[in-house]
Design a protein around this motif. Structure first.
Motif, PDB file in Angstrom:
ATOM      1  N   THR A 103     -16.267 -13.266   2.977  1.00 39.17           N
ATOM      2  CA  THR A 103     -15.842 -12.186   3.863  1.00 39.17           C
ATOM      3  C   THR A 103     -14.711 -12.682   4.749  1.00 39.17           C
ATOM      4  O   THR A 103     -14.934 -13.524   5.622  1.00 39.17           O
ATOM      5  N   PRO A 104     -13.503 -12.174   4.535  1.00 35.89           N
ATOM      6  CA  PRO A 104     -12.377 -12.563   5.387  1.00 35.89           C
ATOM      7  C   PRO A 104     -12.597 -12.122   6.830  1.00 35.89           C
ATOM      8  O   PRO A 104     -13.322 -11.156   7.088  1.00 35.89           O
ATOM      9  N   PRO A 105     -11.960 -12.803   7.779  1.00 35.89           N
ATOM     10  CA  PRO A 105     -12.069 -12.394   9.183  1.00 35.89           C
ATOM     11  C   PRO A 105     -11.588 -10.951   9.373  1.00 35.89           C
ATOM     12  O   PRO A 105     -10.658 -10.502   8.691  1.00 35.89           O
ATOM     13  N   ALA A 106     -12.201 -10.245  10.291  1.00 32.23           N
ATOM     14  CA  ALA A 106     -11.872  -8.832  10.533  1.00 32.23           C
ATOM     15  C   ALA A 106     -10.417  -8.639  10.959  1.00 32.23           C
ATOM     16  O   ALA A 106      -9.806  -7.621  10.629  1.00 32.23           O
ATOM     17  N   ASP A 107      -9.832  -9.619  11.651  1.00 31.01           N
ATOM     18  CA  ASP A 107      -8.468  -9.468  12.151  1.00 31.01           C
ATOM     19  C   ASP A 107      -7.408 -10.014  11.185  1.00 31.01           C
ATOM     20  O   ASP A 107      -6.235 -10.111  11.537  1.00 31.01           O
ATOM     21  N   LEU A 108      -7.808 -10.306   9.970  1.00 32.62           N
ATOM     22  CA  LEU A 108      -6.886 -10.863   8.972  1.00 32.62           C
ATOM     23  C   LEU A 108      -5.853  -9.821   8.542  1.00 32.62           C
ATOM     24  O   LEU A 108      -6.197  -8.661   8.289  1.00 32.62           O
ATOM     25  N   ASP A 109      -4.602 -10.244   8.432  1.00 35.62           N
ATOM     26  CA  ASP A 109      -3.546  -9.413   7.861  1.00 35.62           C
ATOM     27  C   ASP A 109      -3.563  -9.675   6.358  1.00 35.62           C
ATOM     28  O   ASP A 109      -3.041 -10.693   5.901  1.00 35.62           O
ATOM     29  N   PRO A 110      -4.176  -8.788   5.553  1.00 33.15           N
ATOM     30  CA  PRO A 110      -4.338  -9.058   4.123  1.00 33.15           C
ATOM     31  C   PRO A 110      -3.026  -9.273   3.380  1.00 33.15           C
ATOM     32  O   PRO A 110      -2.938 -10.145   2.518  1.00 33.15           O
ATOM     33  N   ALA A 111      -2.007  -8.508   3.715  1.00 29.68           N
ATOM     34  CA  ALA A 111      -0.720  -8.653   3.012  1.00 29.68           C
ATOM     35  C   ALA A 111      -0.112 -10.024   3.293  1.00 29.68           C
ATOM     36  O   ALA A 111       0.380 -10.690   2.380  1.00 29.68           O
ATOM     37  N   ALA A 112      -0.155 -10.462   4.524  1.00 30.91           N
ATOM     38  CA  ALA A 112       0.390 -11.777   4.876  1.00 30.91           C
ATOM     39  C   ALA A 112      -0.431 -12.890   4.221  1.00 30.91           C
ATOM     40  O   ALA A 112       0.129 -13.877   3.729  1.00 30.91           O
ATOM     41  N   ALA A 113      -1.756 -12.732   4.195  1.00 29.22           N
ATOM     42  CA  ALA A 113      -2.615 -13.744   3.572  1.00 29.22           C
ATOM     43  C   ALA A 113      -2.365 -13.824   2.071  1.00 29.22           C
ATOM     44  O   ALA A 113      -2.309 -14.919   1.501  1.00 29.22           O
ATOM     45  N   ARG A 114      -2.188 -12.678   1.409  1.00 27.37           N
ATOM     46  CA  ARG A 114      -1.892 -12.678  -0.031  1.00 27.37           C
ATOM     47  C   ARG A 114      -0.532 -13.324  -0.301  1.00 27.37           C
ATOM     48  O   ARG A 114      -0.372 -14.082  -1.254  1.00 27.37           O
ATOM     49  N   ALA A 115       0.447 -13.026   0.547  1.00 26.71           N
ATOM     50  CA  ALA A 115       1.781 -13.625   0.373  1.00 26.71           C
ATOM     51  C   ALA A 115       1.724 -15.143   0.527  1.00 26.71           C
ATOM     52  O   ALA A 115       2.352 -15.877  -0.244  1.00 26.71           O
ATOM     53  N   GLU A 116       0.963 -15.619   1.500  1.00 25.49           N
ATOM     54  CA  GLU A 116       0.813 -17.071   1.697  1.00 25.49           C
ATOM     55  C   GLU A 116       0.091 -17.701   0.513  1.00 25.49           C
ATOM     56  O   GLU A 116       0.474 -18.769   0.026  1.00 25.49           O
ATOM     57  N   LEU A 117      -0.954 -17.044   0.013  1.00 24.60           N
ATOM     58  CA  LEU A 117      -1.681 -17.568  -1.146  1.00 24.60           C
ATOM     59  C   LEU A 117      -0.778 -17.586  -2.376  1.00 24.60           C
ATOM     60  O   LEU A 117      -0.801 -18.551  -3.153  1.00 24.60           O
ATOM     61  N   GLU A 118       0.028 -16.567  -2.555  1.00 23.25           N
ATOM     62  CA  GLU A 118       0.971 -16.531  -3.684  1.00 23.25           C
ATOM     63  C   GLU A 118       1.980 -17.679  -3.581  1.00 23.25           C
ATOM     64  O   GLU A 118       2.335 -18.292  -4.581  1.00 23.25           O
ATOM     65  N   ARG A 119       2.420 -17.989  -2.377  1.00 26.21           N
ATOM     66  CA  ARG A 119       3.356 -19.096  -2.178  1.00 26.21           C
ATOM     67  C   ARG A 119       2.716 -20.429  -2.549  1.00 26.21           C
ATOM     68  O   ARG A 119       3.335 -21.278  -3.173  1.00 26.21           O
ATOM     69  N   ARG A 120       1.440 -20.602  -2.211  1.00 25.49           N
ATOM     70  CA  ARG A 120       0.762 -21.877  -2.430  1.00 25.49           C
ATOM     71  C   ARG A 120       0.116 -21.983  -3.818  1.00 25.49           C
ATOM     72  O   ARG A 120      -0.084 -23.088  -4.315  1.00 25.49           O
TER      73      ARG A 120
END
Length: 175
Positions: A81-98
């Motif tokens: 369960t991701p944190p409630a305040d997570l920005d999903p688009a930013a997190a996906r972009a960071e994961l795609e980069r890594r």
């Protein structure tokens, strides 16, 4: 977890040498709290020896045909369960980069389910994990191995402790 990677190669005279010795940093994401991926080695072509032991191109997370990847994954117990305040688009972009291409392999309608064009050799080194296929589940425990032949699958840890798996993915072609 700390993972030390030691890499060998050949010097200009063809003698075996240690050419790299250091820690591998984990890849983590708030999209998957408690999980970690360690990319240990990879290449996009078949090896030819002698080789100086230097890294070869291996941009995408999963290998192309003739390529390979060596990784360790830590799978957290319970629902991720991701944190409630997570920005999903930013997190996906960071994961795609890594982890380039990893998200593209995922089924957007079935969390965790993914398919890769590879044969994966996997060993559970600690804990237990459930391998979920389309209509079947199999529990794997410490010491168990899996030969995953390009099938659609997901990993779920229904236990109480993290599970660590070691995997080698060898690129394949889908007919």
């Amino acid at each position: 977890m700390q993972i030390r990677r030691v890499v060998t190669g050949h010097d200009s005279e063809g003698k075996a040498r240690v050419v790299d010795d250091g820690q591998v940093e984990p890849i983590t994401s708030d999209l998957m709290p408690g999980c970690a991926a360690y990319r240990l080695w990879g290449r996009d072509e078949r090896p030819i020896f002698p080789d100086d032991g230097g890294p070869h191109p291996a941009e995408a997370w999963y290998p192309p045909a003739d390529g390979s990847r060596f990784m360790v994954n830590v799978i957290a117990p319970g629902e991720l369960t991701p944190p409630a305040d997570l920005d999903p688009a930013a997190a996906r972009a960071e994961l795609e980069r890594r982890m380039p291409g990893a998200i593209a392999a995922m089924d957007p309608t079935d969390p965790g389910m993914h398919t890769t064009d590879s044969i994966d050799y996997v060993m559970v080194v600690s804990g237990e994990v459930t391998l979920r296929l389309e209509d079947q589940q199999t529990v794997l425990r410490t010491g168990d191995v899996l030969v995953q032949n390009g099938t659609r699958h997901a990993w779920h840890n229904h236990g109480t402790e993290p599970c660590t798996i070691v995997g080698i993915a060898v690129g394949a072609e889908r007919g």
